[in-house]
Design a protein around this motif. Sequence first.
Motif, PDB file in Angstrom:
ATOM      1  N   UNK A   1      -6.031 -13.159   0.666  1.00 13.61           N
ATOM      2  CA  UNK A   1      -5.916 -13.368  -0.722  1.00 13.61           C
ATOM      3  C   UNK A   1      -4.468 -12.815  -1.157  1.00 13.61           C
ATOM      4  N   UNK A   2      -4.209 -11.571  -0.421  1.00 11.51           N
ATOM      5  CA  UNK A   2      -2.855 -10.890  -0.667  1.00 11.51           C
ATOM      6  C   UNK A   2      -2.228 -10.722   0.698  1.00 11.51           C
ATOM      7  N   UNK A   3      -1.177 -11.343   0.993  1.00 12.96           N
ATOM      8  CA  UNK A   3      -0.599 -11.176   2.144  1.00 12.96           C
ATOM      9  C   UNK A   3       0.999 -10.658   2.217  1.00 12.96           C
ATOM     10  N   UNK A   4       1.141  -9.633   2.909  1.00 11.05           N
ATOM     11  CA  UNK A   4       2.489  -9.009   2.755  1.00 11.05           C
ATOM     12  C   UNK A   4       2.800  -9.274   4.187  1.00 11.05           C
ATOM     13  N   UNK A   5       4.074  -9.668   4.481  1.00  5.54           N
ATOM     14  CA  UNK A   5       4.712  -9.925   5.800  1.00  5.54           C
ATOM     15  C   UNK A   5       6.084  -9.390   5.731  1.00  5.54           C
ATOM     16  N   UNK A   6       6.424  -8.454   6.893  1.00 10.67           N
ATOM     17  CA  UNK A   6       7.705  -7.871   7.010  1.00 10.67           C
ATOM     18  C   UNK A   6       8.534  -7.448   5.849  1.00 10.67           C
ATOM     19  N   UNK A   7       7.650  -6.683   4.823  1.00 10.24           N
ATOM     20  CA  UNK A   7       8.343  -6.507   3.841  1.00 10.24           C
ATOM     21  C   UNK A   7       9.323  -5.297   3.648  1.00 10.24           C
ATOM     22  N   UNK A   8      10.447  -5.316   3.324  1.00 14.50           N
ATOM     23  CA  UNK A   8      11.303  -4.171   3.344  1.00 14.50           C
ATOM     24  C   UNK A   8      11.701  -4.072   1.676  1.00 14.50           C
ATOM     25  N   UNK A   9      11.784  -2.784   1.071  1.00 12.11           N
ATOM     26  CA  UNK A   9      12.210  -2.510  -0.148  1.00 12.11           C
ATOM     27  C   UNK A   9      12.693  -1.010  -0.201  1.00 12.11           C
ATOM     28  N   UNK A  10      13.165  -0.584  -1.307  1.00 13.13           N
ATOM     29  CA  UNK A  10      13.652   0.626  -1.609  1.00 13.13           C
ATOM     30  C   UNK A  10      14.520   0.625  -2.742  1.00 13.13           C
ATOM     31  N   UNK A  11      15.070   2.000  -3.080  1.00 20.18           N
ATOM     32  CA  UNK A  11      16.080   2.351  -4.304  1.00 20.18           C
ATOM     33  C   UNK A  11      17.389   2.412  -3.795  1.00 20.18           C
ATOM     34  N   UNK A  12      18.057   1.363  -4.237  1.00 22.81           N
ATOM     35  CA  UNK A  12      19.592   1.452  -3.886  1.00 22.81           C
ATOM     36  C   UNK A  12      19.527   1.213  -2.307  1.00 22.81           C
ATOM     37  N   UNK A  13      20.475   2.255  -1.705  1.00 23.25           N
ATOM     38  CA  UNK A  13      20.382   2.392  -0.026  1.00 23.25           C
ATOM     39  C   UNK A  13      19.300   2.994   0.532  1.00 23.25           C
ATOM     40  N   UNK A  14      18.574   3.696  -0.212  1.00 18.46           N
ATOM     41  CA  UNK A  14      17.170   4.194   0.339  1.00 18.46           C
ATOM     42  C   UNK A  14      16.039   3.088   0.860  1.00 18.46           C
ATOM     43  N   UNK A  15      15.795   3.179   2.017  1.00 14.45           N
ATOM     44  CA  UNK A  15      14.763   2.315   2.541  1.00 14.45           C
ATOM     45  C   UNK A  15      13.422   2.938   2.496  1.00 14.45           C
ATOM     46  N   UNK A  16      12.625   2.304   1.589  1.00 11.51           N
ATOM     47  CA  UNK A  16      11.279   2.915   1.365  1.00 11.51           C
ATOM     48  C   UNK A  16      10.189   2.344   2.017  1.00 11.51           C
ATOM     49  N   UNK A  17      10.051   1.124   1.795  1.00 15.61           N
ATOM     50  CA  UNK A  17       9.312   0.223   2.564  1.00 15.61           C
ATOM     51  C   UNK A  17       9.878  -0.551   3.931  1.00 15.61           C
ATOM     52  N   UNK A  18       9.378  -0.415   4.872  1.00 14.27           N
ATOM     53  CA  UNK A  18      10.071  -0.748   6.160  1.00 14.27           C
ATOM     54  C   UNK A  18       9.562  -1.785   7.118  1.00 14.27           C
ATOM     55  N   UNK A  19       9.759  -2.996   6.905  1.00 16.10           N
ATOM     56  CA  UNK A  19       9.006  -3.941   7.856  1.00 16.10           C
ATOM     57  C   UNK A  19       7.450  -3.921   7.593  1.00 16.10           C
ATOM     58  N   UNK A  20       7.026  -3.702   6.498  1.00 22.87           N
ATOM     59  CA  UNK A  20       5.493  -3.673   6.345  1.00 22.87           C
ATOM     60  C   UNK A  20       4.704  -4.975   6.379  1.00 22.87           C
ATOM     61  N   UNK A  21       3.433  -4.808   6.989  1.00 18.77           N
ATOM     62  CA  UNK A  21       2.576  -5.731   7.098  1.00 18.77           C
ATOM     63  C   UNK A  21       1.172  -5.407   6.564  1.00 18.77           C
ATOM     64  N   UNK A  22       0.472  -6.203   5.589  1.00 21.53           N
ATOM     65  CA  UNK A  22      -0.746  -5.856   5.190  1.00 21.53           C
ATOM     66  C   UNK A  22      -1.381  -6.888   4.683  1.00 21.53           C
ATOM     67  N   UNK A  23      -2.776  -7.102   4.878  1.00 20.48           N
ATOM     68  CA  UNK A  23      -3.617  -8.346   4.302  1.00 20.48           C
ATOM     69  C   UNK A  23      -4.612  -7.843   3.635  1.00 20.48           C
ATOM     70  N   UNK A  24      -4.789  -8.078   2.270  1.00 17.71           N
ATOM     71  CA  UNK A  24      -6.310  -8.024   1.531  1.00 17.71           C
ATOM     72  C   UNK A  24      -6.911  -9.470   1.493  1.00 17.71           C
ATOM     73  N   UNK A  25      -8.131  -9.344   1.842  1.00 16.77           N
ATOM     74  CA  UNK A  25      -9.007 -10.404   1.894  1.00 16.77           C
ATOM     75  C   UNK A  25      -9.533 -10.448   0.498  1.00 16.77           C
TER      76      UNK A  25
END
Length: 234
Positions: free
Chosen positions: A1-25
């Motif tokens: 239902x929800x699929x997260x692939x290689x997600x990267x995110x953060x605030x400005x230069x700070x990387x908080x989410x680093x190549x994250x993978x997760x699946x919720x069925x």
Amino acid sequence: MLTITNLSAGYGKAVVINQLNLEVKEGEMMSIIGPNGAGKTTLLRCINGLVPANSGDITFEGKSIKKLPTHKIARLGITHCPEGRRPFPEMSVYENLKMGGLQLNNDQFNERLEYVYSLFPILKERKSQYAGTMSGGQQQMVAIGRALMTSPKLLILDEPSIGLAPIVVDEIFEQIKIIKESGVTILLVEQNVDVALKVTDKIAVMDNGQISFIGNPAELVKDASLREIYLGIG
Ligand SMILES: Nc1ncnc2c1ncn2[C@@H]1O[C@H](COP(=O)(O)OP(=O)(O)O)[C@@H](O)[C@H]1O
Ligand SMILES: [Mg+2]
């Protein structure tokens, strides 16, 4: 239902989410645990379009939601109950629930209201009370109730137990279990691992912006080091 692939995110230069993978069925309850600052809240904010993704993708029911604004994500059936969410204190319980169901017609509204009242009977008893005068646990029930007014397909809860007495936490998790059993898919972030383990189908451990473990509660308990870190038993 929800699929997260290689997600990267953060605030400005700070990387908080680093190549994250997760699946919720669909129909599943997934709980994310992990130390303070691991990026759990940031991940939920990314799913809701509140923090932009730098790379990777997030899909919901097969469609990318990565670039959608928050209100469009909500319209797809994803409802976020943020950390420390408190109801509007100077509105009654009923008015708070009404705010959650603004897009519903009268019949739909009344049906959802009865559903929320059946889950949390205290909210019906106290429907005219100012939400700000209720206990912490009751305010959390108003917040969850308001989120449920939208009939979410995916309910996202960020630390609903925070600041609450153990007995109140148990009560709220009993209702979360009922919500789950009614077919709502749930993504929960929780520091209270004991209580999450009792109701969740899957558990993910998040460390430094990545998922370092994923399994069912029995598998977490079987892992000696995770058991020691998260349950305090060697
Ligand atoms: N609005 C923000 N601006 C800048 N940095 C932030 C912001 N929110 C969180 N952070 C930082 O991002 C990291 C992850 O925070 P958060 O997602 O809240 O973690 P968790 O929910 O797992 O405790 C922390 O280092 C935190 O200081
Ligand atoms: Mg957090």
